[in-house]
Design a protein around this motif. Structure first.
Motif, short mmCIF file in Angstrom:
data_model
loop_
_atom_site.label_atom_id
_atom_site.label_comp_id
_atom_site.label_asym_id
_atom_site.label_seq_id
_atom_site.Cartn_x
_atom_site.Cartn_y
_atom_site.Cartn_z
N GLU A 1 -4.16 0.46 11.48
CA GLU A 1 -3.60 1.69 12.04
C GLU A 1 -3.47 2.77 10.96
OE1 GLU A 1 -0.04 1.11 14.26
OE2 GLU A 1 -0.99 -0.25 15.72
N ILE A 2 -3.21 2.36 9.73
CA ILE A 2 -3.16 3.33 8.63
C ILE A 2 -4.54 3.94 8.39
CG2 ILE A 2 -2.84 3.57 6.14
CD1 ILE A 2 -0.55 1.60 6.32
N VAL A 3 -5.56 3.09 8.35
CA VAL A 3 -6.92 3.58 8.15
C VAL A 3 -7.33 4.49 9.30
CG1 VAL A 3 -9.35 2.89 8.01
CG2 VAL A 3 -7.62 1.60 6.75
N ALA A 4 -7.00 4.09 10.53
CA ALA A 4 -7.35 4.90 11.70
C ALA A 4 -6.63 6.25 11.66
CB ALA A 4 -7.00 4.14 12.98
N LEU B 1 -6.50 1.64 -3.31
CA LEU B 1 -6.41 2.86 -2.51
C LEU B 1 -7.72 3.18 -1.81
CD1 LEU B 1 -4.43 5.07 -5.06
CD2 LEU B 1 -3.53 4.05 -2.95
N ASP B 2 -8.84 2.74 -2.41
CA ASP B 2 -10.13 3.04 -1.79
C ASP B 2 -10.36 2.25 -0.51
OD1 ASP B 2 -10.42 0.58 -2.94
OD2 ASP B 2 -12.26 1.04 -4.04
N GLY B 3 -9.42 1.37 -0.18
CA GLY B 3 -9.49 0.72 1.13
C GLY B 3 -9.19 1.70 2.25
N VAL B 4 -8.41 2.72 1.95
CA VAL B 4 -8.11 3.78 2.93
C VAL B 4 -8.92 5.03 2.60
CG1 VAL B 4 -6.30 5.25 3.90
CG2 VAL B 4 -5.79 2.88 3.30
N MET C 1 0.82 -1.20 0.00
CA MET C 1 0.00 0.00 0.00
C MET C 1 0.86 1.26 0.00
SD MET C 1 -3.06 1.24 -0.11
CE MET C 1 -4.20 -0.06 0.39
N LEU C 2 1.93 1.24 0.78
CA LEU C 2 2.76 2.44 0.91
C LEU C 2 3.76 2.59 -0.23
CD1 LEU C 2 3.53 2.48 4.74
CD2 LEU C 2 1.75 3.71 3.50
N LEU D 1 -13.78 20.14 -7.42
CA LEU D 1 -12.69 19.34 -7.96
C LEU D 1 -12.88 17.89 -7.54
CD1 LEU D 1 -9.55 21.60 -7.35
CD2 LEU D 1 -10.62 21.06 -9.54
N ASP D 2 -12.41 16.99 -8.37
CA ASP D 2 -12.55 15.56 -8.10
C ASP D 2 -11.18 14.90 -8.23
OD1 ASP D 2 -13.93 13.29 -7.42
OD2 ASP D 2 -14.48 12.80 -9.49
N TYR D 3 -11.02 13.80 -7.51
CA TYR D 3 -9.77 13.03 -7.60
C TYR D 3 -10.15 11.56 -7.68
CZ TYR D 3 -4.92 11.65 -6.71
OH TYR D 3 -3.65 11.12 -6.82
N TYR D 4 -9.77 10.93 -8.77
CA TYR D 4 -10.15 9.53 -8.99
C TYR D 4 -9.31 8.62 -8.10
CZ TYR D 4 -10.57 4.98 -11.22
OH TYR D 4 -10.77 3.64 -11.45
#
Length: 379
Positions: free
Chosen positions: A222-225, A122-125, A22-23, A114-117
């Motif tokens: 912890e990343i999501v939090a 990435l949509d997990g976070v 992910m990172l 504005l929008d960002y795809y």
């Protein structure tokens, strides 16, 4: 116990692998930084060219604003900014335009976003709820940028008036424009300090914290939090939480009053420049020159309880500045002053439990000026 140990070891290995992908492979931090620069308007050399390019277009009615007219300007602003040298085309091409459903009376400013795809994984976070939160933050920041742009346009109108020496063509405008420029200066002070507070003491501060937390995270949870806490802290500091709805409403009244003042100025300048053009076209001396000469030497009183002669109610510029411009500018300045005082009082009353509210209140009223019984448009 041995099985539990094996399961725990396997779980740690999987977590480390997912976190590393992910990172590093998917560049989560890079995309979060891009969101901050574009959707949260942190990239200054992107925001200024963009708003200058699309500001006139967004001033139209929402029904007259089309996405394809804005997309090119957004893409040009993205690629003309320093971010074009930082990110690959994969990141830059994710920035786009979305037009919201318009309500009656809306202009392009209200429907533009504005929008960002955000792609998988990435949509997990940056999940749909987080994306909605980013849009809410964007609209708050966009309101500030809108009035900042309007004030800039007003300043350019003042410079144009000085260039054509408007007071020689329309005696009586000098006192009004001087008083209006003082009010506008105070509005610029408020907006610039509000913008500085949001950009540096909220967004940049919270970005440093979330980058540290993500770097120290042991697993995806912890990343999501950390990301959720990042958004929550921004909401709290810019008055977007339900608990600060009263303060947010007061702040919106301040911004609305500034916008109304700028609209009044625009109407004044449009009428004044039109009158000058008509006089040049007719090449005739103005009527009632004695009245004009008298208005040149007199100063305008903007006291709320003041009154003017019935002759000044006419739209004829030969009799001085039309009364409707005097009234509208005076009223919008008065509304701004009262709204700002109410906001500062509310911030000071609520800042005991929030250090950042104290910071905002201090920035807006660092010398206690708005705590005094003052009137912005005074004689």
């Amino acid at each position: 116990d041995e099985i539990d140990c094996l399961v725990q070891t396997a779980a740690e290995a999987v977590n480390n692998r997912v976190k590393d992908q992910m990172l590093n492979e998917w560049g989560l931090v890079k995309h979060l930084d891009a969101l901050k620069r574009f959707l949260l308007l942190g990239q200054g050399d992107f925001v200024e060219p963009l708003i200058n390019a699309i500001g006139p277009e967004l001033s139209k009615r929402a029904s007259q604003v089309y996405r394809h007219n804005l997309t090119g300007a957004v893409d040009g602003a993205v690629r003309g900014s320093n971010a074009a040298f930082i990110y690959s085309s994969d990141v830059l091409e994710r920035v786009g335009v979305r037009l919201l459903e318009a309500s009656p009376g809306d202009s392009g400013w209200e429907v533009f976003t504005l929008d960002y795809y955000v792609s998988k994984p990435l949509d997990g976070v940056i999940n749909p709820m987080a994306q909605l939160s980013y849009r809410r933050i964007f609209h708050f920041l966009w309101r500030i940028k809108r009035v900042e742009w309007q004030l800039g346009e007003g300043w350019r109108q003042h410079m144009a008036a000085a260039h054509v020496r408007i007071e020689k063509h329309l005696p009586g405008t000098r006192a009004l424009l001087h008083a209006a420029s003082l009010v506008q200066g105070q509005m610029v002070h408020v907006v610039s300090n509000l913008n500085s507070y949001v950009m540096f003491e909220v967004l940049e501060s919270e970005w440093r914290h979330v980058a540290e937390r993500i770097g120290e995270a042991r697993d995806m949870d912890e990343i999501v939090a950390a990301h959720q806490q990042y958004i929550h802290n921004i909401f709290a500091k810019i008055l977007l939480r339900e608990e600060e709805s009263d303060l947010a409403e007061l702040l919106q009244k301040v911004l609305d009053a500034i916008g109304s003042f700028c609209n009044c100025q625009n109407a004044l300048f449009a009428s004044a420049f039109g009158e000058i053009a008509r006089r040049h076209a007719s090449a005739k001396p103005p009527k009632n020159s004695s009245i004009q000469a008298a208005s040149t030497s007199s100063s305008f009183s903007f006291d709320v309880n003041g009154s003017r002669s019935a002759a000044s109610l006419t739209e004829d510029w030969d009799l001085g500045v039309p009364q409707r411009f005097l009234d509208s500018i005076k009223m919008s300045a008065s509304v701004f002053e009262e709204a700002l005082k109410d906001l500062i009082v509310a911030l000071e009353d609520n800042m005991k439990g929030a250090e950042m509210l104290k910071t905002m209140a201090y920035r807006l009223n660092f010398n206690g000026y708005y705590s005094r019984d003052s009137t912005l448009l005074s004689s």
